[in-house]
Design a protein around this motif. Structure first.
Motif, PDB file in Angstrom:
ATOM      1  N   ALA A  78       0.815  -1.215   0.000  1.00 69.83           N
ATOM      2  CA  ALA A  78       0.000   0.000   0.000  1.00 69.83           C
ATOM      3  C   ALA A  78       0.848   1.263   0.000  1.00 69.83           C
ATOM      4  O   ALA A  78       0.489   2.264  -0.618  1.00 69.83           O
ATOM      5  CB  ALA A  78      -0.935   0.009   1.212  1.00 69.83           C
ATOM      6  N   THR A  79       1.970   1.234   0.720  1.00 68.19           N
ATOM      7  CA  THR A  79       2.918   2.344   0.747  1.00 68.19           C
ATOM      8  C   THR A  79       4.321   1.750   0.707  1.00 68.19           C
ATOM      9  O   THR A  79       4.483   0.527   0.694  1.00 68.19           O
ATOM     10  CB  THR A  79       2.771   3.194   2.027  1.00 68.19           C
ATOM     11  OG1 THR A  79       3.193   2.423   3.150  1.00 68.19           O
ATOM     12  CG2 THR A  79       1.311   3.640   2.241  1.00 68.19           C
ATOM     13  N   ALA A  80       5.317   2.598   0.759  1.00 75.05           N
ATOM     14  CA  ALA A  80       6.695   2.099   0.716  1.00 75.05           C
ATOM     15  C   ALA A  80       6.972   1.121   1.843  1.00 75.05           C
ATOM     16  O   ALA A  80       7.727   0.165   1.672  1.00 75.05           O
ATOM     17  CB  ALA A  80       7.677   3.272   0.776  1.00 75.05           C
ATOM     18  N   THR A  81       6.348   1.355   3.003  1.00 76.76           N
ATOM     19  CA  THR A  81       6.646   0.505   4.170  1.00 76.76           C
ATOM     20  C   THR A  81       5.472  -0.366   4.612  1.00 76.76           C
ATOM     21  O   THR A  81       5.635  -1.176   5.510  1.00 76.76           O
ATOM     22  CB  THR A  81       7.064   1.399   5.367  1.00 76.76           C
ATOM     23  OG1 THR A  81       6.036   2.375   5.607  1.00 76.76           O
ATOM     24  CG2 THR A  81       8.363   2.113   5.064  1.00 76.76           C
ATOM     25  N   ASN A  82       4.309  -0.193   3.998  1.00 70.50           N
ATOM     26  CA  ASN A  82       3.120  -0.953   4.400  1.00 70.50           C
ATOM     27  C   ASN A  82       2.898  -2.085   3.403  1.00 70.50           C
ATOM     28  O   ASN A  82       2.299  -1.905   2.356  1.00 70.50           O
ATOM     29  CB  ASN A  82       1.899  -0.025   4.453  1.00 70.50           C
ATOM     30  CG  ASN A  82       0.708  -0.693   5.105  1.00 70.50           C
ATOM     31  OD1 ASN A  82       0.640  -1.916   5.202  1.00 70.50           O
ATOM     32  ND2 ASN A  82      -0.243   0.116   5.553  1.00 70.50           N
TER      33      ASN A  82
END
Length: 254
Positions: A244-248
Motif C-alpha cells: 500500500a505504501t513504501a513501508t506498508n
C-alpha cells in the motif's frame, strides 16, 4: 530503419526486460550499461530471437565524458532515437542520515540524478532535431514518499520526479512526450545492490508476498509508449497488490 529505443542500465532487471519487450515490438535497440559482457550476451540473445538491430555502448552513466563520447560516436542513423528509457539507477545502504556513508551518497546522486541528466541532455537534443521522441524516466515509490533510513535514495528519486516534470515543461514545444514510472517493490538485483551483495538479506525483502517483477514494469512502460501520439501519461505509480505504501506491505507469514 525501424524505430529505435535507447535503454540505460540494460544489463539486468527492468532494463533487460525492456530490451526484450521493445525488440518484440520491432524496435532496434541501443543498449547501455557498465558490464560489457552482459550487454554482448543480451544483444546476441535478442538477435537470435528477433529480427532487429542491436547496438551496445558500455559506459558508466556517472562518467559525463564517457556518456557524451559514447553516445555522440554512434552513427548518425542511430541518433534517430524514438524512445529513451532512463533506467540506470540504484540504491546503496540503508542507514540513518547520521550514519550514512559518503561513498554511498555520491554513488546514488551521481547515478540517479547526474547520470540521468547526462544521457537526457544528449538524447533530448537528438529528439528536438528529429522533431519526435518519448522519454521514460524510471523513478520509484521513494520519489513519492520518504521512509526510515531511505534519506538520500529517496532524495534522488524525488529529484527524478521533479526532473520528469521539468522535462515535460521544457520539451513541450518540441512535441516530445515525457513519462515517469514509479515502481514499488520489484524483485530484481536492486536489493542485492543496496545490501552490497548480501543475497540473504536481499531475499528477505520479498518474504511473505508476491512482488512485482521486471516484466511488469516493462509492460507498463510499453503501455505508455504505445498510446496515440496526442496522449501523454505524465506518471504512473505501480505497486504489488500486497503493497500500500513504501513501508506498508501485507506479508503472509503462514
Amino acid at each position: 530503419m525501424a524505430k529505435i529505443a535507447l535503454i540505460t542500465g540494460a544489463t539486468a532487471g527492468i532494463g533487460e526486460a525492456c530490451a526484450y519487450l521493445f525488440a518484440r515490438e520491432g524496435y532496434d535497440l541501443i543498449l547501455t550499461g557498465r558490464r560489457r559482457e552482459r550487454l554482448e550476451k543480451l544483444a546476441s540473445a535478442i538477435n537470435s530471437q528477433y529480427n532487429v538491430e542491436v547496438a551496445i555502448a558500455s559506459f558508466d552513466v556517472r562518467n559525463r565524458d564517457a556518456v557524451v563520447d559514447n553516445l555522440n560516436n554512434l552513427p548518425d542513423d542511430w541518433k534517430k532515437v524514438d524512445v529513451l528509457i532512463n533506467n540506470a539507477g540504484l540504491s546503496q545502504g540503508l542507514d540513518p542520515i547520521q550514519n550514512g556513508d559518503y561513498g554511498d551518497w555520491e554513488t546514488m546522486i551521481d547515478t540517479n540524478i547526474k547520470g540521468l541528466l547526462y544521457v537526457s541532455k544528449v538524447v533530448s537534443n537528438w529528439m528536438i532535431a528529429n522533431k519526435t521522441g518519448y522519454i521514460i524516466n524510471i523513478g520509484s515509490i521513494a520519489g513519492k514518499e520518504v521512509y526510515p533510513n531511505g534519506n538520500v535514495y529517496c532524495a534522488t528519486k524525488h529529484a527524478v520526479d521533479a526532473l520528469n516534470k521539468g522535462m515535460r515543461v521544457d520539451l513541450l514545444q518540441h512535441g516530445i512526450r515525457v513519462t515517469a514510472v514509479h515502481p514499488g517493490a520489484v524483485e530484481t538485483e536492486f536489493s542485492e545492490v543496496r545490501f552490497k551483495g548480501d543475497t540473504e538479506r536481499a531475499k528477505k525483502v520479498y518474504d511473505g508476498f508476491e512482488p512485482l517483477v521486471a516484466q511488469d514494469i516493462a509492460e507498463t512502460i510499453w503501455f505508455a509508449v504505445s498510446r496515440p501520439a496526442h496522449v501523454n501519461i505524465n506518471e504512473l505509480v505501480v505497486m504489488p497488490t500486497a503493497q500500500a505504501t513504501a513501508t506498508n506491505i501485507f506479508r503472509n507469514t503462514n
